[in-house]
Design an enzyme around this catalytic site. Structure first.
Site, mmCIF file in Angstrom:
data_model
loop_
_atom_site.group_PDB
_atom_site.id
_atom_site.type_symbol
_atom_site.label_atom_id
_atom_site.label_comp_id
_atom_site.label_asym_id
_atom_site.label_seq_id
_atom_site.Cartn_x
_atom_site.Cartn_y
_atom_site.Cartn_z
ATOM 1 N N LYS A 116 -1.747 6.438 -23.340
ATOM 2 C CA LYS A 116 -1.320 6.793 -24.692
ATOM 3 C C LYS A 116 0.178 6.484 -24.795
ATOM 4 O O LYS A 116 0.548 5.333 -24.996
ATOM 5 C CB LYS A 116 -1.600 8.260 -24.996
ATOM 6 C CG LYS A 116 -3.010 8.873 -24.831
ATOM 7 C CD LYS A 116 -4.166 8.104 -24.546
ATOM 8 C CE LYS A 116 -5.487 8.804 -24.450
ATOM 9 N NZ LYS A 116 -5.624 10.050 -23.741
ATOM 10 N N ALA B 223 -0.291 13.656 -23.090
ATOM 11 C CA ALA B 223 -0.575 12.231 -23.303
ATOM 12 C C ALA B 223 0.272 11.662 -24.442
ATOM 13 O O ALA B 223 0.723 10.525 -24.385
ATOM 14 C CB ALA B 223 -2.062 12.042 -23.618
ATOM 15 N N TYR C 246 0.838 -1.205 0.000
ATOM 16 C CA TYR C 246 0.000 0.000 0.000
ATOM 17 C C TYR C 246 0.870 1.252 0.000
ATOM 18 O O TYR C 246 0.592 2.210 -0.706
ATOM 19 C CB TYR C 246 -0.911 -0.013 1.232
ATOM 20 C CG TYR C 246 -1.934 1.089 1.227
ATOM 21 C CD1 TYR C 246 -3.221 0.869 0.733
ATOM 22 C CD2 TYR C 246 -1.623 2.356 1.713
ATOM 23 C CE1 TYR C 246 -4.157 1.884 0.720
ATOM 24 C CE2 TYR C 246 -2.552 3.378 1.698
ATOM 25 C CZ TYR C 246 -3.825 3.140 1.202
ATOM 26 O OH TYR C 246 -4.750 4.145 1.185
ATOM 27 N N HIS D 235 -23.515 10.749 -26.574
ATOM 28 C CA HIS D 235 -22.921 9.867 -27.590
ATOM 29 C C HIS D 235 -22.618 8.467 -27.064
ATOM 30 O O HIS D 235 -22.535 7.531 -27.836
ATOM 31 C CB HIS D 235 -21.664 10.500 -28.183
ATOM 32 C CG HIS D 235 -20.619 10.843 -27.157
ATOM 33 N ND1 HIS D 235 -20.788 11.860 -26.254
ATOM 34 C CD2 HIS D 235 -19.422 10.303 -26.893
ATOM 35 C CE1 HIS D 235 -19.719 11.925 -25.477
ATOM 36 N NE2 HIS D 235 -18.878 10.989 -25.841
ATOM 37 N N PHE E 121 -8.571 19.065 -24.096
ATOM 38 C CA PHE E 121 -9.188 17.751 -24.284
ATOM 39 C C PHE E 121 -10.464 17.727 -23.442
ATOM 40 O O PHE E 121 -10.584 18.460 -22.468
ATOM 41 C CB PHE E 121 -8.212 16.662 -23.833
ATOM 42 C CG PHE E 121 -8.779 15.278 -23.971
ATOM 43 C CD1 PHE E 121 -9.019 14.743 -25.227
ATOM 44 C CD2 PHE E 121 -9.090 14.518 -22.854
ATOM 45 C CE1 PHE E 121 -9.563 13.485 -25.361
ATOM 46 C CE2 PHE E 121 -9.632 13.254 -22.986
ATOM 47 C CZ PHE E 121 -9.865 12.735 -24.240
ATOM 48 N N ASP E 122 -11.442 16.870 -23.805
ATOM 49 C CA ASP E 122 -12.753 17.010 -23.141
ATOM 50 C C ASP E 122 -12.747 16.735 -21.638
ATOM 51 O O ASP E 122 -13.415 17.441 -20.892
ATOM 52 C CB ASP E 122 -13.886 16.271 -23.888
ATOM 53 C CG ASP E 122 -13.531 14.854 -24.279
ATOM 54 O OD1 ASP E 122 -12.549 14.329 -23.714
ATOM 55 O OD2 ASP E 122 -14.229 14.278 -25.119
ATOM 56 N N ASP F 59 -0.279 19.149 -21.023
ATOM 57 C CA ASP F 59 -1.158 17.991 -21.048
ATOM 58 C C ASP F 59 -0.570 17.101 -22.138
ATOM 59 O O ASP F 59 -0.870 17.266 -23.308
ATOM 60 C CB ASP F 59 -2.595 18.430 -21.368
ATOM 61 C CG ASP F 59 -3.562 17.252 -21.414
ATOM 62 O OD1 ASP F 59 -3.146 16.130 -21.047
ATOM 63 O OD2 ASP F 59 -4.717 17.452 -21.821
HETATM 64 C C1 LIG Z 1 -6.707 10.863 -23.099
HETATM 65 C C2 LIG Z 1 -6.384 12.260 -22.763
HETATM 66 C C3 LIG Z 1 -6.683 12.793 -21.496
HETATM 67 C C4 LIG Z 1 -7.440 12.024 -20.438
HETATM 68 O O1 LIG Z 1 -6.788 10.869 -20.091
HETATM 69 P P1 LIG Z 1 -7.560 9.528 -19.639
HETATM 70 O O2 LIG Z 1 -6.441 8.585 -19.398
HETATM 71 O O3 LIG Z 1 -8.454 9.129 -20.770
HETATM 72 O O4 LIG Z 1 -8.313 9.852 -18.411
HETATM 73 C C5 LIG Z 1 -6.306 14.098 -21.244
HETATM 74 N N1 LIG Z 1 -5.701 14.847 -22.175
HETATM 75 C C6 LIG Z 1 -5.398 14.373 -23.396
HETATM 76 C C7 LIG Z 1 -4.719 15.244 -24.388
HETATM 77 C C8 LIG Z 1 -5.743 13.070 -23.739
HETATM 78 O O5 LIG Z 1 -5.472 12.603 -24.956
#
Ligand SMILES: *Cc1c(COP(=O)(O)O)cnc(C)c1O
Length: 461
Positions: free
Chosen positions: A260, A219, A73, A452, A126-127, A217
């Site tokens: 990613k 990914a 843990y 969606h 990103f959303d 951000d």
């Molecule tokens: C996928 C993504 C996120 C969110 O990550 P999750 O692992 O899906 O929660 C944030 N920003 C970008 C640019 C992404 O491609």
């Protein structure tokens, strides 16, 4: 490098059978799904191009690393292994794992918002990032270059910030009201389009001038670094690691969805350059949100697989092949006259369905209609990024019109071969030949939010 297309830099050691279905079966499966591929069972999909998130294939090094997981843990050995790798890549002082990208967002973003009336500015949020900005009580503003929306014409870095607009927004809103600038690399929502090093340096200068926190951000930071190497002359002799380090050096915070460019099935990272106060706040806040800061919602074995995957995603042979697969599919479609976001980005081919099916109005969801036809044709599952996804105006309840109606063909990492991509291209080309017969869709059932995912549709007769 001198061949037009490169074969995968790996061979197959384990296989996962995928089911072939007949067209008749697909007709009834699609109908049962409410003409919404999100509701299909994955076993009824032949080639799944819904997302590249968490869908990549792990290497044998990653599978072997799983066995080394330390499930303690607190103070897990696997955490320290992951921390060491992430520190080497970023040169940041503090590393905290999270269960995925949105986990990292929900821990960090609220720490940057201490009152009402604040804004985050991104090339494009990103959303989930936008959602967490708003949940934290701030507003999300996008400022990407105009070329981003011109799908036909080449621009090497369509993900770039619109620098004049960035300055204008800061001046208009007041620098004290900007909680952070978020560099999204690559720019996912714009088609995985890269951001140039030159542009990121300019953004840094602006952040320094106005005293604003700079976040990445990232990914797909490794894919972005490869584009920089390919397309910015000054970087052609630098390694991907050197390029990545230069990018991280610009920012204060790096948030990552490790699903990613971590080539893991789950995982996220919070990396903080040197702000001890922020680190302490995150370390406290993450406990009730994600878990203790040495696991952050991940198992020890997840952290092991991620530690390996982060390094693999920086290998040039891998990246060359990865981006080549996307380009290969894009070229095949373009050669057949199909309108796509050009050039292709890092993780997907985006088909411009406003041009593909101009006879279908936005509120009958042209990209959803094209995607469904592609599934019927060959069992390939794309995803709609357009007005169906965008939803309704919360006040007027009218369908919002998306600036672009896109069908995304998202390529998972190391998962499909060029032969699979040929099937995808052939299916899309076949649908294109018969595009005049495509019809729009209307709702059978429409959920109030995030429609969606669970909506049911029917073709308009
Ligand atoms: C996928 C993504 C996120 C969110 O990550 P999750 O692992 O899906 O929660 C944030 N920003 C970008 C640019 C992404 O491609």
């Amino acid at each position: 490098m001198d061949r037009k297309y490169v074969a995968p830099p790996y061979r197959i050691k384990m296989v996962e059978p995928i089911k072939m279905t007949t067209k008749e079966e697909r007709i009834s499966l699609l109908k049962e799904s409410g003409y919404n591929p999100f509701s299909l069972r994955s076993e009824d999909v032949y080639i799944d191009l819904l997302t590249d998130s968490g869908t990549g294939a792990m290497s044998h090094f990653q599978w072997a690393a799983l066995m080394m997981g330390d499930e303690a843990y607190a103070g897990s050995r696997s955490f320290y292994r992951l921390e060491k790798v992430a520190k080497e890549i970023t040169n940041y002082k503090y590393i905290i794992p999270a269960h995925q990208g949105r986990g990292a967002e929900q821990v960090v973003l609220p720490q940057l918002v201490d009152r009402d009336g604040l804004y985050f500015i991104s090339n494009m949020h990103f959303d989930t990032t936008r959602a967490h900005v708003e949940l934290a009580g701030a507003r999300a503003l996008d400022c990407v270059i105009d070329e981003c929306f011109d799908t036909e014409n080449y621009h090497p870095f369509k993900g770039n910030f619109h620098l004049e607009n960035l300055v204008r927004i800061i001046e208009e809103k007041g620098k004290e009201n900007i909680a952070g600038i978020i560099m999204t690399i690559t720019n996912n929502s714009a088609g995985g389009q890269p951001v140039s090093m030159e542009n990121m340096h300019e953004v840094k200068k602006i952040a320094v001038k106005y005293g604003i926190t700079l976040l990445i951000d990232g990914a797909r930071y490794a894919e972005n670094a490869y584009f920089v190497k390919q397309r910015e002359d000054r970087y052609k002799n630098k390694s991907i690691r050197e390029i990545a380090l230069e990018v991280f050096d610009l920012a204060d915070i790096f948030l990552m969805s490790a699903k990613k460019d971590g080539i893991s099935n789950i995982g996220g990272l919070i990396c903080i350059k040197e702000d001890t106060d922020l680190y302490n706040k995150c370390r406290t806040y993450i406990v009730p949100m994600e878990g203790f800061p040495t696991y952050g919602g991940l198992t020890g074995r997840d952290m092991e697989a991620l530690a390996v995957g982060l390094n693999e995603a920086l290998e040039e042979d891998y990246l060359e092949h990865r981006l080549d697969q996307v380009r290969y599919l894009g070229d095949k479609l373009r050669d057949a006259g199909i309108p796509i976001q050009y050039p292709t980005g890092g993780h997907a081919v985006f088909v411009d369905c406003k041009k593909f099916a101009p006879h279908i109005p936005f509120d009958q969801f042209p990209a959803q209609a094209v995607g469904n036809a592609v599934y019927l044709e060959a069992g390939v599952r794309p995803v709609e990024i357009g007005s169906f996804l965008l939803g309704r105006d919360p006040d007027t309840h009218k369908n919002l019109e998306s600036p672009l109606e896109l069908m995304r063909l998202t390529i998972p990492r190391r998962t499909y071969t060029y032969a699979h991509l040929d099937v995808v291209a052939d299916a899309v080309i076949e649908v294109y030949k018969n595009r005049d017969s495509l019809v729009g869709l209307e709702f059978d059932y429409e959920p109030p939010v995030l429609r969606h995912f669970t909506a049911r549709l029917r073709p308009i007769k």
